[in-house]
Design a protein around this motif. Sequence first.
Motif, short mmCIF file in Angstrom:
data_model
loop_
_atom_site.label_atom_id
_atom_site.label_comp_id
_atom_site.label_asym_id
_atom_site.label_seq_id
_atom_site.Cartn_x
_atom_site.Cartn_y
_atom_site.Cartn_z
N ALA A 93 38.41 -59.42 -67.15
CA ALA A 93 39.51 -59.64 -66.20
C ALA A 93 39.41 -61.07 -65.68
CB ALA A 93 39.42 -58.66 -65.05
N ILE A 94 40.50 -61.81 -65.84
CA ILE A 94 40.56 -63.13 -65.23
C ILE A 94 41.61 -63.07 -64.14
CG2 ILE A 94 39.79 -64.35 -67.30
CD1 ILE A 94 42.78 -65.24 -67.60
N SER A 95 41.37 -63.80 -63.07
CA SER A 95 42.34 -63.80 -61.98
C SER A 95 42.38 -65.16 -61.32
CB SER A 95 42.02 -62.71 -60.95
OG SER A 95 40.77 -62.95 -60.35
N ASP A 103 44.42 -73.58 -50.98
CA ASP A 103 43.16 -73.23 -51.64
C ASP A 103 43.45 -72.31 -52.81
OD1 ASP A 103 41.76 -74.71 -49.80
OD2 ASP A 103 41.05 -72.98 -48.65
N SER A 104 42.73 -72.53 -53.90
CA SER A 104 42.92 -71.74 -55.11
C SER A 104 41.57 -71.29 -55.62
CB SER A 104 43.63 -72.60 -56.16
OG SER A 104 43.95 -71.86 -57.30
N VAL A 105 41.51 -70.06 -56.13
CA VAL A 105 40.26 -69.49 -56.63
C VAL A 105 40.52 -68.86 -57.99
CG1 VAL A 105 38.47 -67.76 -56.22
CG2 VAL A 105 39.47 -68.98 -54.29
N TYR A 106 39.64 -69.16 -58.95
CA TYR A 106 39.65 -68.52 -60.26
C TYR A 106 38.47 -67.56 -60.32
CZ TYR A 106 42.82 -72.18 -61.91
OH TYR A 106 43.89 -73.01 -62.09
N LYS A 107 38.65 -66.45 -61.05
CA LYS A 107 37.56 -65.49 -61.21
C LYS A 107 37.56 -64.93 -62.63
CE LYS A 107 37.65 -63.94 -56.40
NZ LYS A 107 37.86 -62.81 -55.50
N ILE A 108 36.36 -64.66 -63.12
CA ILE A 108 36.18 -63.90 -64.36
C ILE A 108 35.37 -62.67 -63.97
CG2 ILE A 108 35.15 -63.81 -66.67
CD1 ILE A 108 35.53 -66.85 -66.84
N ASN A 109 35.91 -61.50 -64.23
CA ASN A 109 35.29 -60.23 -63.84
C ASN A 109 34.82 -60.25 -62.39
OD1 ASN A 109 35.85 -59.19 -66.31
ND2 ASN A 109 33.77 -59.25 -67.08
N ASN A 110 35.71 -60.70 -61.53
CA ASN A 110 35.50 -60.74 -60.08
C ASN A 110 34.43 -61.72 -59.61
OD1 ASN A 110 37.26 -59.59 -58.34
ND2 ASN A 110 36.15 -57.67 -58.09
N THR A 111 33.98 -62.60 -60.48
CA THR A 111 33.01 -63.63 -60.11
C THR A 111 33.72 -64.97 -60.09
OG1 THR A 111 31.22 -62.40 -61.16
CG2 THR A 111 30.83 -64.73 -60.76
N LEU A 115 38.18 -73.42 -63.52
CA LEU A 115 39.24 -73.38 -64.52
C LEU A 115 38.66 -73.68 -65.89
CD1 LEU A 115 42.09 -73.25 -65.63
CD2 LEU A 115 42.44 -75.58 -64.77
N LYS A 116 37.71 -74.59 -65.96
CA LYS A 116 37.07 -74.95 -67.22
C LYS A 116 36.42 -73.74 -67.88
CE LYS A 116 33.76 -78.23 -69.12
NZ LYS A 116 32.88 -79.37 -68.82
N ASP A 117 35.86 -72.83 -67.08
CA ASP A 117 35.24 -71.62 -67.62
C ASP A 117 36.28 -70.72 -68.28
OD1 ASP A 117 32.68 -72.39 -66.64
OD2 ASP A 117 33.24 -71.61 -64.66
N ILE A 118 37.43 -70.61 -67.67
CA ILE A 118 38.51 -69.79 -68.24
C ILE A 118 39.04 -70.44 -69.51
CG2 ILE A 118 40.87 -68.96 -67.86
CD1 ILE A 118 40.02 -68.35 -64.97
#
Length: 167
Positions: A93-95, A103-111, A115-118
Motif C-alpha cells: 500500500a502506498i499513500s 505539509d505532505s507525507v508519503y507512506k509505503i505500508n503505513n511507514t 517520494l524517491k522510495d516510491i
Amino acid sequence: ELKGFKSFANDTTLHFNEQITGVVGPNGSGKSNIVDAIRWVLGEQKSAELRADKITNVIFNGSKNKKAAPYAKVSLVFENTNHRLPIDFPEVAISREVYQNGDSVYKINNTVCRLKDITSLFADTGIGSNTYAIIGFGMVEELLNNRDNHRRTMLEQTAGISKFKIR
C-alpha cells in the motif's frame, strides 16, 4: 482509496480488478479526479498536471452540504504475491497525504518514506505519475501529435529501459 481528495469528500474505495480499466460517467462525476488521484499518489509534483493552482487545492474545498476537509489522502493497494514489486510483502500500500498548511507525507505500508522510495519501488513496472500506465484525457492527443517525443517515451517505458536512463 480516496479521502478528501478533490470532489471525493467521503471515503471512497475503487477496485481495479482487470488489466485495463476504463472509467466512464457523466460530465462532472469525478472521472478525471480519479486519474488525478492516482497520478498524485504516485508522486505528481506539478499542480497544473492535476488541474489545480497549487497542491493544496486537491483538498476537498467544501460544498453546500459538507464542510471542507482538513486534508486529502489517497492510497493505492497492490497485490504483490508474485513479487513484481521488489519488496517482501504480499500486499503493498502506498499513500500520500497533504494538509491545508502544505505539509505532505508519503507512506509505503503505513511507514513514512520519501517520494524517491516510491519512485524506486515502481521503477521496473511502468507505473508512475508520468507513465502511460495511466492515460488521462489530454495524453491521447499528445501521443497522436507526438509532442515532446511522447511516443518514444512510451516505447522506452514499455520496453523497460527508462529506469536505466533515470539511473
